[in-house]
Design an enzyme around this catalytic site. Structure first.
Site, PDB file in Angstrom:
ATOM      1  N   ASP A  13       0.816  -1.227   0.000  1.00  0.00           N
ATOM      2  CA  ASP A  13       0.000   0.000   0.000  1.00  0.00           C
ATOM      3  C   ASP A  13       0.842   1.267   0.000  1.00  0.00           C
ATOM      4  OD1 ASP A  13      -2.217  -1.704   0.251  1.00  0.00           O
ATOM      5  OD2 ASP A  13      -1.933  -1.758   2.416  1.00  0.00           O
ATOM      6  N   LYS A  16       1.685   2.210  -4.989  1.00  0.00           N
ATOM      7  CA  LYS A  16       2.324   1.685  -6.207  1.00  0.00           C
ATOM      8  C   LYS A  16       1.450   1.890  -7.436  1.00  0.00           C
ATOM      9  CE  LYS A  16       3.147  -2.324  -4.312  1.00  0.00           C
ATOM     10  NZ  LYS A  16       2.974  -2.065  -2.877  1.00  0.00           N
ATOM     11  N   GLY A  40      -4.012  -4.491  -4.550  1.00  0.00           N
ATOM     12  CA  GLY A  40      -5.069  -3.621  -5.051  1.00  0.00           C
ATOM     13  C   GLY A  40      -4.409  -2.327  -5.475  1.00  0.00           C
ATOM     14  N   HIS A  41      -4.072  -2.222  -6.748  1.00  0.00           N
ATOM     15  CA  HIS A  41      -3.349  -1.043  -7.219  1.00  0.00           C
ATOM     16  C   HIS A  41      -4.349  -0.013  -7.750  1.00  0.00           C
ATOM     17  CE1 HIS A  41       0.696  -3.388  -7.649  1.00  0.00           C
ATOM     18  NE2 HIS A  41       0.273  -3.258  -6.412  1.00  0.00           N
ATOM     19  N   GLN A 223       2.572  -5.798  -3.082  1.00  0.00           N
ATOM     20  CA  GLN A 223       2.856  -5.891  -1.642  1.00  0.00           C
ATOM     21  C   GLN A 223       4.147  -5.102  -1.321  1.00  0.00           C
ATOM     22  OE1 GLN A 223       2.077  -9.204  -3.244  1.00  0.00           O
ATOM     23  NE2 GLN A 223       0.012  -8.506  -2.884  1.00  0.00           N
ATOM     24  N   SER A 411       5.178  11.980  -4.691  1.00  0.00           N
ATOM     25  CA  SER A 411       3.778  12.061  -5.084  1.00  0.00           C
ATOM     26  C   SER A 411       3.025  12.902  -4.054  1.00  0.00           C
ATOM     27  CB  SER A 411       3.181  10.659  -5.189  1.00  0.00           C
ATOM     28  OG  SER A 411       1.800  10.767  -5.434  1.00  0.00           O
ATOM     29  N   GLY A 413      -0.443  13.644  -4.546  1.00  0.00           N
ATOM     30  CA  GLY A 413      -1.879  13.518  -4.799  1.00  0.00           C
ATOM     31  C   GLY A 413      -2.135  12.317  -5.684  1.00  0.00           C
TER      32      GLY A 413
HETATM   33  P1  IMP Z   1      -2.272 -12.726   2.021  1.00  0.00           P
HETATM   34  O1  IMP Z   1      -1.277 -12.165   1.058  1.00  0.00           O
HETATM   35  O2  IMP Z   1      -3.706 -12.521   1.607  1.00  0.00           O
HETATM   36  O3  IMP Z   1      -1.966 -14.140   2.386  1.00  0.00           O
HETATM   37  O4  IMP Z   1      -2.133 -11.889   3.387  1.00  0.00           O
HETATM   38  C1  IMP Z   1      -1.003 -11.995   4.227  1.00  0.00           C
HETATM   39  C2  IMP Z   1      -0.659 -10.653   4.856  1.00  0.00           C
HETATM   40  O5  IMP Z   1      -0.181  -9.766   3.846  1.00  0.00           O
HETATM   41  C3  IMP Z   1      -1.839  -9.933   5.506  1.00  0.00           C
HETATM   42  O6  IMP Z   1      -1.372  -9.185   6.603  1.00  0.00           O
HETATM   43  C4  IMP Z   1      -2.309  -8.994   4.410  1.00  0.00           C
HETATM   44  O7  IMP Z   1      -3.006  -7.893   4.927  1.00  0.00           O
HETATM   45  C5  IMP Z   1      -0.980  -8.592   3.804  1.00  0.00           C
HETATM   46  N1  IMP Z   1      -1.105  -8.190   2.396  1.00  0.00           N
HETATM   47  C6  IMP Z   1      -1.180  -9.000   1.322  1.00  0.00           C
HETATM   48  N2  IMP Z   1      -1.253  -8.283   0.195  1.00  0.00           N
HETATM   49  C7  IMP Z   1      -1.203  -7.002   0.545  1.00  0.00           C
HETATM   50  C8  IMP Z   1      -1.200  -5.774  -0.205  1.00  0.00           C
HETATM   51  O8  IMP Z   1      -1.249  -5.731  -1.435  1.00  0.00           O
HETATM   52  N3  IMP Z   1      -1.128  -4.625   0.537  1.00  0.00           N
HETATM   53  C9  IMP Z   1      -1.028  -4.642   1.890  1.00  0.00           C
HETATM   54  N4  IMP Z   1      -1.010  -5.763   2.619  1.00  0.00           N
HETATM   55  C10 IMP Z   1      -1.098  -6.928   1.956  1.00  0.00           C
END
Ligand code: IMP
Length: 428
Positions: A13, A16, A40-41, A223, A411, A413
């Site tokens: 988060d 990206k 979630g980009h 991630q 960045s 905004g």
């Molecule tokens: P999983 O990837 O769904 O197995 O989640 C494992 C951990 O990684 C959890 O704490 C999620 O909240 C975190 N996580 C996985 N993908 C993201 C992401 O894209 N952004 C932020 N946290 C993530």
């Protein structure tokens, strides 16, 4: 070298989506190398919000091709929903999308098991995104997985049998769930095959071809490195390698194909899910960061935990991932703060101060903060470093100096235009 790896230096988060979309205008190919729809980009273009979970977020730039490489996991339904949104907006993806045959497919039982297993952990739950990521990677490593290329195999049905021979006893005996039947899965997979066949191709070959032709390739991280399965805050991590190291293995190319590495960090810190977050803020301050920064998950809608920038963890992330330049995002979120805290070290049990800590070290000590007076001037309209309020510029310069990495981008905004480009950024 005409390639750039873009990676998150925190717990994901880092903004990206916006940066990938902005940078992609300068590239010919954008490839995702690991992870799946847990990402979630978010991208804003002309006032419209797009959230990409599966498709590389560069797709809105019409000149670029996008690839989903071998190290990724793919949830077909999520991909199809994203395609439908692109179709509805008249965005061509058909001629610009590549899916590697080695990508593992996320099946319905993965999502079910993801939720059931995290619940079963009770207090030790990870707070997974529930997108089936962990179970899919688990079956990949256990050699039960179904890959995109298996859709074309005469033994697909046998592979499903082998998979169900492993999965169904777990579902029935451990979690008291109904077993899955072979025919339902087979029918679903054949429908998936019909839709994705035109897009299947070897992403490693394409990346190598592009680089050989001097075209520009962007490796789109997902991630953040503190969530790395081996090098993050285990067990509170994801199941893949979000750092630079995950790129060559995730695509199947030489590590030498990576040119520059840009590391992204917010001007503060956030984390979703459980797990250590030493600089987490509380009360009013956390609520303010959450509200101004709109810190709610793009994938899950979950409230993100918020806190202050952690230089010792960033030093670790930068050093272990070969970061060449820094992008600091969401600087504008700090505009209204009277006081900004910056974690500059960790006080160890013996009283000494550590300048770098490891995300998995439970005995790193206590964060030591410096308090910085806020600038309290809006920065969202600023387009150059010189125009920034003195204290905001000093904050950024301090971060870059402490981390010993040049600042490349800032960045301020969500809009593409709200980007400050520094002279050192090599892809202007
Ligand atoms: P999983 O990837 O769904 O197995 O989640 C494992 C951990 O990684 C959890 O704490 C999620 O909240 C975190 N996580 C996985 N993908 C993201 C992401 O894209 N952004 C932020 N946290 C993530």
């Amino acid at each position: 070298m005409s390639s750039l790896a873009l990676i998150g230096l925190q717990w994901g988060d880092e903004g990206k989506g916006k940066m990938v979309d902005w940078i992609s205008a300068r590239f010919d190919l954008a490839v995702r190398c690991q992870g799946g729809p847990n990402a979630g980009h978010t991208v804003w273009v002309n006032g419209k919000r797009w959230i990409f979970h599966q498709i590389p977020a560069g797709i809105l730039n019409p000149q670029i091709k996008v690839g989903i490489a071998a190290g990724c996991v793919l949830h077909p339904q999520t991909l199809f929903e994203e395609w439908e949104k692109l179709d509805a907006a008249g965005v061509d993806y058909q001629s610009r999308t590549l899916i590697d045959p080695r990508v593992h497919l996320i099946l319905p039982h993965h999502r079910l098991l993801d939720r059931l297993r995290d619940e079963a952990r009770g207090k030790a739950k990870i707070g997974v995104t529930g997108r089936g990521i962990g179970p899919c990677y688990q079956e990949k490593y256990a050699r039960y997985g179904i890959r995109v290329g298996d859709l074309f195999s005469p033994s697909l049905s046998d592979r499903i049998d082998v998979l169900l021979g492993y999965v169904n006893p777990i579902l029935e005996k451990v979690f008291d769930q109904e077993p899955f039947g072979r025919q339902g899965i087979l029918d679903d997979l054949l429908r998936v095959k019909d839709r994705i066949t035109p897009f299947v191709g070897d992403a490693a070959e394409v990346v190598e071809e592009y680089l050989a032709q001097g075209k520009k390739v962007l490796f789109e991280g997902a991630q953040g490195v503190l969530l790395d399965i081996d090098h993050g805050s285990y067990p509170y991590v994801t199941s893949s390698h979000p750092g630079t190291g995950g790129i060559p293995s995730g695509i199947g190319i030489s590590p030498k194909s990576i040119g520059e590495v840009i590391g992204l960090t917010k001007a503060y810190a956030t984390r979703v899910g459980t797990g250590p977050f030493p600089t987490e803020a509380t009360g009013e301050v956390e609520a303010q960061l959450q509200k101004i920064g709109n810190e709610f998950g793009a994938s899950t809608g979950r409230r993100r935990r918020c806190g202050w920038l952690d230089l010792p963890l960033l030093r670790y992330a930068i050093r272990s991932n070969g970061v060449d330049g820094l992008a600091v995002t969401k600087l504008d979120v700090l505009d209204d703060f009277d006081v900004i805290k910056l974690c500059i070290g960790y006080r160890r049990a013996d009283g000494s101060i550590a300048k770098e800590i490891k995300p998995w070290d439970e005995n790193a000590g206590e964060p030591v903060y410096e308090e910085i007076e806020g600038w309290r001037v809006p920065t969202d309209g600023v387009r150059s470093l010189e125009e920034l309020p003195d204290r905001a510029r000093a904050y950024l310069e301090r971060i870059s100096r402490e981390l010993d990495v040049p600042l490349w981008l800032v960045s301020v905004g969500q809009d593409r235009k709200a980007t400050i480009v520094l002279p050192d950024f090599p892809f202007k």
